[in-house]
Design a protein around this motif. Structure first.
Motif, PDB file in Angstrom:
ATOM      1  N   ILE A  10       0.852  -1.183   0.000  1.00 51.33           N
ATOM      2  CA  ILE A  10       0.000   0.000   0.000  1.00 51.33           C
ATOM      3  C   ILE A  10       0.893   1.240   0.000  1.00 51.33           C
ATOM      4  CG2 ILE A  10      -1.809   1.270   1.202  1.00 51.33           C
ATOM      5  CD1 ILE A  10      -2.786  -1.411   0.268  1.00 51.33           C
ATOM      6  N   SER A  11       0.676   2.119  -0.947  1.00 55.86           N
ATOM      7  CA  SER A  11       1.467   3.355  -1.041  1.00 55.86           C
ATOM      8  C   SER A  11       0.636   4.543  -0.565  1.00 55.86           C
ATOM      9  CB  SER A  11       1.920   3.594  -2.481  1.00 55.86           C
ATOM     10  OG  SER A  11       2.707   2.521  -2.949  1.00 55.86           O
ATOM     11  N   ILE A  12       1.321   5.498   0.040  1.00 57.81           N
ATOM     12  CA  ILE A  12       0.710   6.775   0.383  1.00 57.81           C
ATOM     13  C   ILE A  12       1.299   7.819  -0.559  1.00 57.81           C
ATOM     14  CG2 ILE A  12       0.431   8.565   2.139  1.00 57.81           C
ATOM     15  CD1 ILE A  12      -1.151   6.017   2.731  1.00 57.81           C
ATOM     16  N   VAL A  13       0.422   8.515  -1.295  1.00 59.29           N
ATOM     17  CA  VAL A  13       0.875   9.489  -2.287  1.00 59.29           C
ATOM     18  C   VAL A  13       0.416  10.879  -1.860  1.00 59.29           C
ATOM     19  CG1 VAL A  13       0.790  10.172  -4.707  1.00 59.29           C
ATOM     20  CG2 VAL A  13       0.702   7.734  -4.090  1.00 59.29           C
ATOM     21  N   LEU A  14       1.358  11.807  -1.747  1.00 51.67           N
ATOM     22  CA  LEU A  14       1.062  13.195  -1.403  1.00 51.67           C
ATOM     23  C   LEU A  14       1.279  14.066  -2.636  1.00 51.67           C
ATOM     24  CD1 LEU A  14       2.886  13.517   2.057  1.00 51.67           C
ATOM     25  CD2 LEU A  14       0.610  12.583   1.562  1.00 51.67           C
ATOM     26  N   VAL A  15       0.251  14.809  -3.003  1.00 48.19           N
ATOM     27  CA  VAL A  15       0.326  15.621  -4.224  1.00 48.19           C
ATOM     28  C   VAL A  15       0.509  17.102  -3.864  1.00 48.19           C
ATOM     29  CG1 VAL A  15      -0.859  16.281  -6.341  1.00 48.19           C
ATOM     30  CG2 VAL A  15      -1.164  13.967  -5.408  1.00 48.19           C
ATOM     31  N   LYS A  16       1.586  17.678  -4.366  1.00 47.58           N
ATOM     32  CA  LYS A  16       1.863  19.118  -4.239  1.00 47.58           C
ATOM     33  C   LYS A  16       1.835  19.594  -2.784  1.00 47.58           C
ATOM     34  CE  LYS A  16      -0.077  19.904  -8.856  1.00 47.58           C
ATOM     35  NZ  LYS A  16      -1.165  20.512  -9.652  1.00 47.58           N
ATOM     36  N   THR A  17       2.484  18.851  -1.942  1.00 48.11           N
ATOM     37  CA  THR A  17       2.546  19.210  -0.523  1.00 48.11           C
ATOM     38  C   THR A  17       3.399  20.457  -0.333  1.00 48.11           C
ATOM     39  OG1 THR A  17       2.446  16.844  -0.060  1.00 48.11           O
ATOM     40  CG2 THR A  17       3.003  18.293   1.779  1.00 48.11           C
ATOM     41  N   SER A  18       2.934  21.363   0.525  1.00 52.39           N
ATOM     42  CA  SER A  18       3.636  22.634   0.732  1.00 52.39           C
ATOM     43  C   SER A  18       4.597  22.598   1.904  1.00 52.39           C
ATOM     44  CB  SER A  18       2.623  23.770   0.948  1.00 52.39           C
ATOM     45  OG  SER A  18       1.796  23.927  -0.175  1.00 52.39           O
ATOM     46  N   ALA A  79       1.990   4.585 -11.578  1.00 53.38           N
ATOM     47  CA  ALA A  79       2.247   3.735 -12.745  1.00 53.38           C
ATOM     48  C   ALA A  79       2.201   2.246 -12.414  1.00 53.38           C
ATOM     49  CB  ALA A  79       3.599   4.092 -13.355  1.00 53.38           C
ATOM     50  N   ASP A  80       2.600   1.849 -11.208  1.00 55.08           N
ATOM     51  CA  ASP A  80       2.618   0.423 -10.855  1.00 55.08           C
ATOM     52  C   ASP A  80       1.447   0.043  -9.952  1.00 55.08           C
ATOM     53  OD1 ASP A  80       3.489   1.864  -8.675  1.00 55.08           O
ATOM     54  OD2 ASP A  80       4.996   0.398  -8.053  1.00 55.08           O
ATOM     55  N   CYS A  81       0.464   0.928  -9.825  1.00 59.90           N
ATOM     56  CA  CYS A  81      -0.691   0.673  -8.953  1.00 59.90           C
ATOM     57  C   CYS A  81      -1.906   0.295  -9.802  1.00 59.90           C
ATOM     58  CB  CYS A  81      -1.016   1.909  -8.111  1.00 59.90           C
ATOM     59  SG  CYS A  81       0.318   2.437  -7.021  1.00 59.90           S
ATOM     60  N   GLN A  82      -2.585  -0.774  -9.403  1.00 64.28           N
ATOM     61  CA  GLN A  82      -3.801  -1.166 -10.110  1.00 64.28           C
ATOM     62  C   GLN A  82      -5.038  -0.441  -9.567  1.00 64.28           C
ATOM     63  OE1 GLN A  82      -1.571  -3.649  -8.925  1.00 64.28           O
ATOM     64  NE2 GLN A  82      -0.648  -3.727 -10.966  1.00 64.28           N
ATOM     65  N   ARG A  83      -4.898   0.140  -8.367  1.00 64.36           N
ATOM     66  CA  ARG A  83      -6.044   0.842  -7.793  1.00 64.36           C
ATOM     67  C   ARG A  83      -5.547   2.054  -7.018  1.00 64.36           C
ATOM     68  NH1 ARG A  83      -9.889  -3.203  -5.652  1.00 64.36           N
ATOM     69  NH2 ARG A  83     -10.313  -3.317  -7.881  1.00 64.36           N
ATOM     70  N   ALA A  84      -6.267   3.175  -7.167  1.00 68.00           N
ATOM     71  CA  ALA A  84      -5.899   4.408  -6.474  1.00 68.00           C
ATOM     72  C   ALA A  84      -7.125   4.964  -5.763  1.00 68.00           C
ATOM     73  CB  ALA A  84      -5.342   5.433  -7.454  1.00 68.00           C
ATOM     74  N   VAL A 122      -4.295   8.500  -2.158  1.00 66.47           N
ATOM     75  CA  VAL A 122      -3.779   9.754  -2.700  1.00 66.47           C
ATOM     76  C   VAL A 122      -4.379  10.940  -1.937  1.00 66.47           C
ATOM     77  CG1 VAL A 122      -3.515  11.155  -4.767  1.00 66.47           C
ATOM     78  CG2 VAL A 122      -3.592   8.642  -4.953  1.00 66.47           C
ATOM     79  N   PHE A 123      -3.508  11.831  -1.477  1.00 69.69           N
ATOM     80  CA  PHE A 123      -3.915  13.007  -0.707  1.00 69.69           C
ATOM     81  C   PHE A 123      -3.463  14.269  -1.431  1.00 69.69           C
ATOM     82  CE2 PHE A 123      -3.465   9.418   2.042  1.00 69.69           C
ATOM     83  CZ  PHE A 123      -4.439   9.556   3.027  1.00 69.69           C
ATOM     84  N   GLY A 124      -4.329  15.278  -1.446  1.00 65.64           N
ATOM     85  CA  GLY A 124      -4.029  16.504  -2.169  1.00 65.64           C
ATOM     86  C   GLY A 124      -3.284  17.525  -1.341  1.00 65.64           C
ATOM     87  N   ALA A 125      -3.066  18.676  -1.932  1.00 68.68           N
ATOM     88  CA  ALA A 125      -2.349  19.765  -1.263  1.00 68.68           C
ATOM     89  C   ALA A 125      -3.127  20.235  -0.033  1.00 68.68           C
ATOM     90  CB  ALA A 125      -2.154  20.926  -2.238  1.00 68.68           C
ATOM     91  N   GLU A 126      -2.386  20.774   0.950  1.00 71.06           N
ATOM     92  CA  GLU A 126      -2.992  21.147   2.230  1.00 71.06           C
ATOM     93  C   GLU A 126      -4.155  22.111   2.072  1.00 71.06           C
ATOM     94  OE1 GLU A 126       1.476  20.635   3.205  1.00 71.06           O
ATOM     95  OE2 GLU A 126       0.234  21.230   1.505  1.00 71.06           O
ATOM     96  N   ARG A 127      -4.014  23.121   1.259  1.00 73.72           N
ATOM     97  CA  ARG A 127      -5.025  24.188   1.200  1.00 73.72           C
ATOM     98  C   ARG A 127      -6.165  23.862   0.241  1.00 73.72           C
ATOM     99  NH1 ARG A 127      -5.997  28.771  -1.692  1.00 73.72           N
ATOM    100  NH2 ARG A 127      -4.183  28.426  -3.025  1.00 73.72           N
ATOM    101  N   THR A 128      -5.860  23.209  -0.877  1.00 78.19           N
ATOM    102  CA  THR A 128      -6.870  23.030  -1.928  1.00 78.19           C
ATOM    103  C   THR A 128      -7.330  21.595  -2.117  1.00 78.19           C
ATOM    104  OG1 THR A 128      -5.107  22.814  -3.575  1.00 78.19           O
ATOM    105  CG2 THR A 128      -6.001  25.026  -3.179  1.00 78.19           C
ATOM    106  N   LEU A 135      -8.535  13.896  -9.183  1.00 80.80           N
ATOM    107  CA  LEU A 135      -9.564  12.943  -8.776  1.00 80.80           C
ATOM    108  C   LEU A 135      -9.879  11.967  -9.903  1.00 80.80           C
ATOM    109  CD1 LEU A 135     -12.133  15.160  -6.833  1.00 80.80           C
ATOM    110  CD2 LEU A 135     -11.039  13.096  -5.964  1.00 80.80           C
ATOM    111  N   GLY A 136      -9.908  12.477 -11.112  1.00 82.03           N
ATOM    112  CA  GLY A 136     -10.236  11.651 -12.261  1.00 82.03           C
ATOM    113  C   GLY A 136      -9.182  10.597 -12.559  1.00 82.03           C
ATOM    114  N   GLN A 137      -7.982  10.777 -12.029  1.00 86.95           N
ATOM    115  CA  GLN A 137      -6.917   9.813 -12.248  1.00 86.95           C
ATOM    116  C   GLN A 137      -6.952   8.669 -11.231  1.00 86.95           C
ATOM    117  OE1 GLN A 137      -3.547  12.419 -12.153  1.00 86.95           O
ATOM    118  NE2 GLN A 137      -4.058  13.376 -14.115  1.00 86.95           N
TER     119      GLN A 137
END
Length: 275
Positions: A10-18, A79-84, A122-128, A135-137
């Protein structure tokens, strides 16, 4: 796939973390629950995983932080994940039904090995948060129920909730007991403490009554309902012998003080004071 490797898949993905501190705190939240694969997408700070604040807040999870990988885009990170699983309260018109962290954790772990070799949360940026495109990905969506009047979760808090849900479901799948377990067994409370006998509790009651009488709380000629009430109180609990011993030690001191008796060291001290 071996059961021990489930959480490692299980991976934890942080997107555009400030904030570097959030990355360190996320690493700590992951390691406490047994997860190790942290992925960062376009963090706002260069070398964010090596930032002083990130290292400080990672505490003992410096290995998770140091091994975090940085990606230029979310598709590359997945890329190597079958489910997000996207963590977001933003509803999509044609999106999947919302799942709770517990539901998502159960699905993610149950599906490992059955065509799914790796899943990511998958977790997004702190503010937005996550954008609609991000989400669509993802092909699943998770929402953490919260107070509608104030639903502002810190990034690391949200990650901790998800990692905890994964840990609980993983342990259930391993057949581990649901009751809390102490990390250091030598410090655990004995499972079967020595229980007091009926006679020991009866002796405690007699001692208690003696102490009450010695301080004039109980008039033995007019006890009213005090004696049966005390008996009911003592009989309501399942006493351990150590508890009985502790109370009887206290009651012995109550009686001693009421009778004006001194310990040997007190007698000696008074002699010294007079001398």
């Amino acid at each position: 796939m071996s059961p021990a490797s489930d959480l490692h898949s299980i991976s934890i993905v942080l997107v555009k973390t400030s904030h570097p501190g959030n990355v360190g705190s996320v690493a700590r939240a992951m390691k406490t629950m047994g997860l190790h694969d942290l992925r960062l997408v376009q963090p706002k700070t260069a070398d964010i995983q090596r930032h002083e604040e990130a290292i400080a807040l990672a505490s003992g999870a410096s290995d998770v932080l140091a091994n975090a990988r940085v990606f230029d885009s979310l598709p590359e990170a997945l890329a190597d994940c079958q489910r997000a699983y996207a963590l977001s309260a933003r509803l999509r018109e044609l999106g999947p039904a919302l799942q709770s962290p517990a539901q998502a954790a159960l699905e993610a772990l149950n599906d490992l090995g059955g065509g799914v070799e790796r899943s990511a949360f998958v977790f997004g940026a702190e503010r937005t948060g996550l954008t609609n495109e991000e989400l669509g990905q993802c092909n699943r969506q998770v929402y953490i129920p919260s107070n509608p009047e104030y639903n502002s979760l810190n990034l690391s808090q949200a990650v901790q909730i998800v990692c905890y849900a994964l840990r609980v479901q993983w342990e259930a799948g391993q057949g581990l007991p649901s009751m809390p377990r102490v990390p250091n067994p030598e410090k655990a409370v004995p499972v079967a403490p020595r229980l007091a006998t009926v006679k020991a509790v009866a002796d405690l009651q007699a001692h208690w009554l003696q102490a009450m009488e010695s301080v004039d709380f109980l008039n033995p000629s007019k006890p009213k309902k005090l004696v049966p009430r005390l008996a009911r109180l003592l009989g309501r609990l399942q006493w351990e012998q150590e508890e009985v011993d502790m109370l009887r030690g206290f009651l012995a001191d109550v009686v001693r003080v009421a009778q004006g008796r001194l310990y040997p060291h007190e007698i000696e001290r008074r002699k010294q004071d007079k001398g």
